[in-house]
Design a protein around this motif. Structure first.
Motif, PDB file in Angstrom:
ATOM      1  N   SER A   1      30.508  29.748  66.268  1.00  0.00           N
ATOM      2  CA  SER A   1      30.891  28.372  66.605  1.00  0.00           C
ATOM      3  C   SER A   1      31.768  27.769  65.516  1.00  0.00           C
ATOM      4  CB  SER A   1      29.633  27.517  66.791  1.00  0.00           C
ATOM      5  OG  SER A   1      28.890  27.495  65.587  1.00  0.00           O
ATOM      6  N   SER A   2      32.078  28.550  64.497  1.00  0.00           N
ATOM      7  CA  SER A   2      32.842  28.052  63.353  1.00  0.00           C
ATOM      8  C   SER A   2      34.340  27.945  63.660  1.00  0.00           C
ATOM      9  CB  SER A   2      32.646  28.984  62.154  1.00  0.00           C
ATOM     10  OG  SER A   2      33.559  28.683  61.132  1.00  0.00           O
ATOM     11  N   ASN A   3      34.863  26.737  63.566  1.00  0.00           N
ATOM     12  CA  ASN A   3      36.311  26.549  63.735  1.00  0.00           C
ATOM     13  C   ASN A   3      37.092  27.266  62.650  1.00  0.00           C
ATOM     14  OD1 ASN A   3      36.029  24.957  66.036  1.00  0.00           O
ATOM     15  ND2 ASN A   3      35.841  23.081  64.857  1.00  0.00           N
ATOM     16  N   LYS A   4      36.515  27.358  61.459  1.00  0.00           N
ATOM     17  CA  LYS A   4      37.201  28.059  60.361  1.00  0.00           C
ATOM     18  C   LYS A   4      37.337  29.555  60.666  1.00  0.00           C
ATOM     19  CE  LYS A   4      36.115  24.735  56.856  1.00  0.00           C
ATOM     20  NZ  LYS A   4      35.722  24.491  55.487  1.00  0.00           N
ATOM     21  N   ILE A   5      36.309  30.135  61.236  1.00  0.00           N
ATOM     22  CA  ILE A   5      36.397  31.549  61.631  1.00  0.00           C
ATOM     23  C   ILE A   5      37.450  31.709  62.720  1.00  0.00           C
ATOM     24  CG2 ILE A   5      35.180  33.450  62.795  1.00  0.00           C
ATOM     25  CD1 ILE A   5      34.310  33.243  59.921  1.00  0.00           C
ATOM     26  N   HIS A   6      37.468  30.810  63.685  1.00  0.00           N
ATOM     27  CA  HIS A   6      38.459  30.893  64.766  1.00  0.00           C
ATOM     28  C   HIS A   6      39.888  30.782  64.228  1.00  0.00           C
ATOM     29  CE1 HIS A   6      35.719  30.985  68.238  1.00  0.00           C
ATOM     30  NE2 HIS A   6      34.910  30.392  67.398  1.00  0.00           N
ATOM     31  N   LYS A   7      40.101  29.936  63.231  1.00  0.00           N
ATOM     32  CA  LYS A   7      41.434  29.832  62.617  1.00  0.00           C
ATOM     33  C   LYS A   7      41.805  31.119  61.888  1.00  0.00           C
ATOM     34  CE  LYS A   7      41.410  24.845  62.222  1.00  0.00           C
ATOM     35  NZ  LYS A   7      41.290  23.674  61.366  1.00  0.00           N
ATOM     36  N   LEU A   8      40.828  31.723  61.202  1.00  0.00           N
ATOM     37  CA  LEU A   8      41.092  32.997  60.527  1.00  0.00           C
ATOM     38  C   LEU A   8      41.383  34.109  61.535  1.00  0.00           C
ATOM     39  CD1 LEU A   8      38.436  32.886  57.656  1.00  0.00           C
ATOM     40  CD2 LEU A   8      40.932  32.815  57.406  1.00  0.00           C
ATOM     41  N   ILE A   9      40.718  34.076  62.679  1.00  0.00           N
ATOM     42  CA  ILE A   9      41.014  35.047  63.742  1.00  0.00           C
ATOM     43  C   ILE A   9      42.456  34.869  64.200  1.00  0.00           C
ATOM     44  CG2 ILE A   9      40.530  35.689  66.141  1.00  0.00           C
ATOM     45  CD1 ILE A   9      37.566  35.020  65.573  1.00  0.00           C
ATOM     46  N   ASP A  10      42.879  33.614  64.394  1.00  0.00           N
ATOM     47  CA  ASP A  10      44.259  33.343  64.812  1.00  0.00           C
ATOM     48  C   ASP A  10      45.273  33.856  63.793  1.00  0.00           C
ATOM     49  OD1 ASP A  10      43.329  32.121  67.119  1.00  0.00           O
ATOM     50  OD2 ASP A  10      43.565  30.079  66.340  1.00  0.00           O
ATOM     51  N   ILE A  11      44.957  33.725  62.523  1.00  0.00           N
ATOM     52  CA  ILE A  11      45.882  34.130  61.457  1.00  0.00           C
ATOM     53  C   ILE A  11      45.873  35.640  61.234  1.00  0.00           C
ATOM     54  CG2 ILE A  11      46.343  33.974  58.961  1.00  0.00           C
ATOM     55  CD1 ILE A  11      45.143  31.074  59.150  1.00  0.00           C
ATOM     56  N   HIS A  12      44.672  36.212  61.116  1.00  0.00           N
ATOM     57  CA  HIS A  12      44.547  37.617  60.688  1.00  0.00           C
ATOM     58  C   HIS A  12      44.117  38.583  61.790  1.00  0.00           C
ATOM     59  CE1 HIS A  12      45.050  36.344  56.548  1.00  0.00           C
ATOM     60  NE2 HIS A  12      44.073  35.474  56.692  1.00  0.00           N
ATOM     61  N   GLY A  13      43.643  38.086  62.914  1.00  0.00           N
ATOM     62  CA  GLY A  13      43.171  38.946  63.994  1.00  0.00           C
ATOM     63  C   GLY A  13      41.698  39.290  63.874  1.00  0.00           C
ATOM     64  N   LYS A  14      41.090  39.620  65.008  1.00  0.00           N
ATOM     65  CA  LYS A  14      39.661  39.957  65.053  1.00  0.00           C
ATOM     66  C   LYS A  14      39.333  41.199  64.225  1.00  0.00           C
ATOM     67  CE  LYS A  14      39.587  39.905  69.554  1.00  0.00           C
ATOM     68  NZ  LYS A  14      39.191  40.009  70.966  1.00  0.00           N
ATOM     69  N   GLU A  15      40.292  42.113  64.155  1.00  0.00           N
ATOM     70  CA  GLU A  15      40.032  43.365  63.444  1.00  0.00           C
ATOM     71  C   GLU A  15      39.962  43.189  61.924  1.00  0.00           C
ATOM     72  OE1 GLU A  15      44.131  42.424  64.000  1.00  0.00           O
ATOM     73  OE2 GLU A  15      42.698  42.875  65.569  1.00  0.00           O
ATOM     74  N   SER A  16      40.314  42.007  61.421  1.00  0.00           N
ATOM     75  CA  SER A  16      40.255  41.773  59.975  1.00  0.00           C
ATOM     76  C   SER A  16      38.864  41.329  59.523  1.00  0.00           C
ATOM     77  CB  SER A  16      41.291  40.726  59.558  1.00  0.00           C
ATOM     78  OG  SER A  16      40.919  39.442  60.031  1.00  0.00           O
ATOM     79  N   PHE A  17      37.892  41.383  60.411  1.00  0.00           N
ATOM     80  CA  PHE A  17      36.530  40.964  60.096  1.00  0.00           C
ATOM     81  C   PHE A  17      35.573  42.143  60.153  1.00  0.00           C
ATOM     82  CE2 PHE A  17      38.566  37.108  61.329  1.00  0.00           C
ATOM     83  CZ  PHE A  17      37.939  36.112  60.593  1.00  0.00           C
ATOM     84  N   GLU A  18      34.556  42.040  59.321  1.00  0.00           N
ATOM     85  CA  GLU A  18      33.401  42.919  59.456  1.00  0.00           C
ATOM     86  C   GLU A  18      32.208  42.032  59.776  1.00  0.00           C
ATOM     87  OE1 GLU A  18      33.487  44.881  55.675  1.00  0.00           O
ATOM     88  OE2 GLU A  18      32.286  43.333  54.716  1.00  0.00           O
ATOM     89  N   PHE A  19      31.266  42.574  60.497  1.00  0.00           N
ATOM     90  CA  PHE A  19      30.110  41.770  60.902  1.00  0.00           C
ATOM     91  C   PHE A  19      28.895  42.666  60.971  1.00  0.00           C
ATOM     92  CE2 PHE A  19      32.302  43.294  64.621  1.00  0.00           C
ATOM     93  CZ  PHE A  19      31.284  43.818  65.402  1.00  0.00           C
TER      94      PHE A  19
END
Length: 101
Positions: free
Chosen positions: A43-61
């Motif tokens: 629900s984090s808007n900050k995470i959503h902005k990072l997804i927009d900038i770097h893409g979903k593949e730039s995350f580990e979870f």
């Protein structure tokens, strides 16, 4: 079995991270593994902005806890936020356990 869960997400480029918990997946009949980062991106808007900038593949979870009791997952999320909320890489803005931002 459909369980509530607590999770950790980290952007591999910025090293910013976020803790969360979720139970809506139960109503949607999704296991945590079927839900997180496939249908649910926090629900984090900050995470959503990072997804927009770097893409979903730039995350580990990682799913840290799974339980039938959502309160247990939520409480664990809050403990983790309390431990890390002062880290400038932590994207969680508020800890309910301490009432601090």
């Amino acid at each position: 079995m459909y369980l509530a869960y607590t999770y950790f997400i980290k952007n591999k480029i910025t090293n910013q991270f976020y803790y969360g918990s979720r139970c809506r997946n139960i109503k949607l009949k999704r296991t945590p593994q079927e839900d997180l980062w496939i249908h649910y991106f926090t629900s984090s808007n900050k995470i959503h902005k990072l997804i927009d900038i770097h893409g979903k593949e730039s995350f580990e979870f990682i799913i840290l806890l799974q339980d039938i009791n959502y309160k247990k997952c939520y409480d664990y999320e809050q403990i983790l936020i309390k431990e890390h909320v002062n880290d400038n890489k932590c994207l969680n803005m508020y800890c309910r356990l301490t009432n601090t931002f």
